[in-house]
Design a protein around this motif. Structure first.
Motif, mmCIF file in Angstrom:
data_model
loop_
_atom_site.group_PDB
_atom_site.id
_atom_site.type_symbol
_atom_site.label_atom_id
_atom_site.label_comp_id
_atom_site.label_asym_id
_atom_site.label_seq_id
_atom_site.Cartn_x
_atom_site.Cartn_y
_atom_site.Cartn_z
ATOM 1 N N THR A 5 39.365 49.490 32.394
ATOM 2 C CA THR A 5 40.560 48.831 32.529
ATOM 3 C C THR A 5 41.299 48.735 31.053
ATOM 4 O O THR A 5 40.596 48.508 29.912
ATOM 5 N N LYS A 6 42.514 48.613 30.995
ATOM 6 C CA LYS A 6 43.439 48.510 29.635
ATOM 7 C C LYS A 6 43.203 47.196 29.279
ATOM 8 O O LYS A 6 42.831 46.132 30.037
ATOM 9 N N GLU A 7 43.246 46.848 28.141
ATOM 10 C CA GLU A 7 43.059 45.816 27.252
ATOM 11 C C GLU A 7 44.104 44.841 27.810
ATOM 12 O O GLU A 7 45.212 44.803 27.952
ATOM 13 N N SER A 8 43.546 43.492 28.234
ATOM 14 C CA SER A 8 44.502 42.456 28.671
ATOM 15 C C SER A 8 45.260 41.685 27.771
ATOM 16 O O SER A 8 44.825 41.642 26.756
ATOM 17 N N LYS A 9 46.419 41.115 28.173
ATOM 18 C CA LYS A 9 47.385 40.671 27.421
ATOM 19 C C LYS A 9 47.141 39.065 27.612
ATOM 20 O O LYS A 9 47.746 38.292 26.893
ATOM 21 N N TYR A 10 46.015 38.800 28.298
ATOM 22 C CA TYR A 10 45.541 37.216 28.555
ATOM 23 C C TYR A 10 44.373 37.162 27.551
ATOM 24 O O TYR A 10 43.291 37.890 27.363
ATOM 25 N N SER A 11 44.004 36.106 27.124
ATOM 26 C CA SER A 11 42.802 35.428 26.467
ATOM 27 C C SER A 11 41.681 35.367 27.540
ATOM 28 O O SER A 11 42.141 35.370 28.656
ATOM 29 N N GLY A 12 40.576 35.338 27.110
ATOM 30 C CA GLY A 12 39.458 35.219 27.916
ATOM 31 C C GLY A 12 39.424 33.828 28.934
ATOM 32 O O GLY A 12 39.532 33.894 30.110
ATOM 33 N N SER A 13 40.070 32.624 28.318
ATOM 34 C CA SER A 13 40.000 31.621 29.205
ATOM 35 C C SER A 13 41.398 31.776 30.169
ATOM 36 O O SER A 13 40.942 31.311 31.416
ATOM 37 N N GLU A 14 42.502 32.394 29.860
ATOM 38 C CA GLU A 14 43.381 32.642 30.769
ATOM 39 C C GLU A 14 43.059 33.450 31.944
ATOM 40 O O GLU A 14 43.542 33.312 32.833
ATOM 41 N N ARG A 15 42.229 34.705 31.550
ATOM 42 C CA ARG A 15 41.640 35.644 32.675
ATOM 43 C C ARG A 15 40.803 34.775 33.555
ATOM 44 O O ARG A 15 40.902 34.834 34.868
ATOM 45 N N ALA A 16 39.882 33.846 33.120
ATOM 46 C CA ALA A 16 39.184 33.125 33.736
ATOM 47 C C ALA A 16 40.042 32.206 34.805
ATOM 48 O O ALA A 16 39.906 31.840 35.915
ATOM 49 N N ALA A 17 41.236 31.477 34.146
ATOM 50 C CA ALA A 17 42.051 30.604 35.081
ATOM 51 C C ALA A 17 42.616 31.555 36.076
ATOM 52 O O ALA A 17 42.727 30.949 37.148
ATOM 53 N N ILE A 18 43.384 32.526 35.797
ATOM 54 C CA ILE A 18 43.832 33.431 36.852
ATOM 55 C C ILE A 18 42.915 33.847 37.869
ATOM 56 O O ILE A 18 43.264 33.682 39.227
ATOM 57 N N PHE A 19 41.673 34.215 37.577
ATOM 58 C CA PHE A 19 40.490 34.419 38.603
ATOM 59 C C PHE A 19 40.444 33.421 39.526
ATOM 60 O O PHE A 19 40.197 33.581 40.604
ATOM 61 N N MET A 20 40.141 32.275 38.696
ATOM 62 C CA MET A 20 39.695 31.273 39.758
ATOM 63 C C MET A 20 40.810 30.754 40.733
ATOM 64 O O MET A 20 40.681 30.174 41.749
ATOM 65 N N MET A 21 42.334 30.769 39.902
ATOM 66 C CA MET A 21 43.421 30.311 40.660
ATOM 67 C C MET A 21 43.567 31.218 42.220
ATOM 68 O O MET A 21 44.199 30.858 43.059
#
Length: 338
Positions: A5-21
């Motif tokens: 997958t292409k590199e995300s524009k979100y940080s690791g914590s933000e990706r974790a937050a998006i996933f959990m939400m």
């Protein structure tokens, strides 16, 4: 094989937050229950700061997680490697390391490292009858907040002496640390050895005191100053207390204000000097300042312990921002980077 997958524009914590939400409140809450306070705080902050996340971004985060699960599960990879890979991909390397330690290393740690997984009261009970120099080494090895709470459970007559010993501790020989590690292993379970002999010192003593309750902090410092006034002064110069926020520049105050809740700020300011209150008001919009003044005026009597707790919470945020280079804290001894 999972596709890249292409590199995300979100940080690791933000990706974790998006996933959990995306999982919903119940599932997210269940996951958070398995995390430590620091991890929960960081992910919670990321959740609160996320705005206008597109469906495309959500799908990308979910695909990343799905790809990892499909690629790693049931392919013979070791369980530890699987946990590391999933956490690093979901949270990013920096965020994942602490959680990996908590999950993988904490279960098997021994000696000094194992103490970091114990309740501070249990640590205090374990070391209270050891030689004071041994206790000082142990306290220096713990994280400052855990060390402060452990110190608070030790006899008051020992506390000032221990801070003095910590402040004058100039490293420990690796052989001595290994011997201490082996002694503690006889009381604990798991496996780990000391990683560094560079522990202790004036800064460590100041960091521990920063996490102590105000009343205990004052008592301990009075004892230190009576024994060694110069050393006590050096410790005080490295400490950063709530009133020192008046020395933070306006931009730093504005950055800090964006990170704290109004409720905490109102409580904290109930015990603050007028100079600090004025500085806070100056760095708010006129309307926000008026509302804060009204909240302070209408707030009834509050317990001193509640005020101190709110101030400690704000100081913890300030130190985090200083550690990341977003603000500069000016302590009693002048402006310094913490």
């Amino acid at each position: 094989m999972a596709t890249e997958t292409k590199e995300s524009k979100y940080s690791g914590s933000e990706r974790a937050a998006i996933f959990m939400m995306s999982l919903g409140e119940e599932a997210a809450a269940e996951i958070l229950r398995h995390m430590g306070p620091k991890e929960v705080q960081k992910i919670g902050t990321a959740m609160a700061s996320l705005e206008k996340v597109s469906r495309t971004d959500i799908d990308q985060v979910l695909r990343e997680f799905s790809d990892i699960v499909q690629e790693q599960t049931s392919l013979g990879i070791g369980a530890d490697d699987y946990v590391r890979n999933v956490l690093r991909s979901a949270l990013g390397d920096d965020k994942a390391e602490g959680l990996i330690d908590r999950i993988l290393l904490g279960r098997n740690s021994k000696g000094l490292e194992a103490l970091k997984w114990l309740d501070p009261r249990a640590v205090a009970e374990m070391i209270r009858h050891e030689h004071p120099q041994i206790v000082a080494i142990v306290l220096s090895h713990l994280d400052p907040d855990q060390s402060a709470e452990t110190l608070s459970h030790l006899p008051e007559r020992m506390q000032s002496d221990l801070i003095l010993r910590i402040a004058t501790l100039d490293g420990v020989q690796p052989a001595a640390l290994q011997e201490l590690d082996e002694i503690l292993e006889r009381q604990l379970s798991g496996k780990n050895t000391a990683k560094s002999s560079m522990i202790g010192g004036v800064k460590t003593a100041a960091s521990i005191l920063n996490f102590m309750d105000a009343s205990k902090e004052t008592t301990i410092m009075d004892g230190v100053l009576q024994v060694d006034e110069d050393l006590g002064t050096r410790i005080q110069e490295l400490m950063f207390v709530f009133g020192n926020l008046v020395d933070v520049d306006d931009r730093g105050i504005q950055t800090l204000m964006r990170e704290i809740s109004t409720e905490s700020l109102v409580l904290a300011l109930k015990g603050a000097e007028e100079e600090l209150k004025d500085k806070i008001f100056r760095n708010m919009s006129k309307r926000a300042a008026e509302m804060l003044r009204e909240d302070l005026e209408t707030k009834g009597p509050v317990r001193v312990s509640d005020v101190e707790t709110a101030q400690k919470e704000i100081l913890a945020i300030a130190r985090r921002l200083a550690d990341s280079g977003e603000i500069v804290l000016g302590g009693k001894g002048g402006e310094q980077m913490l």
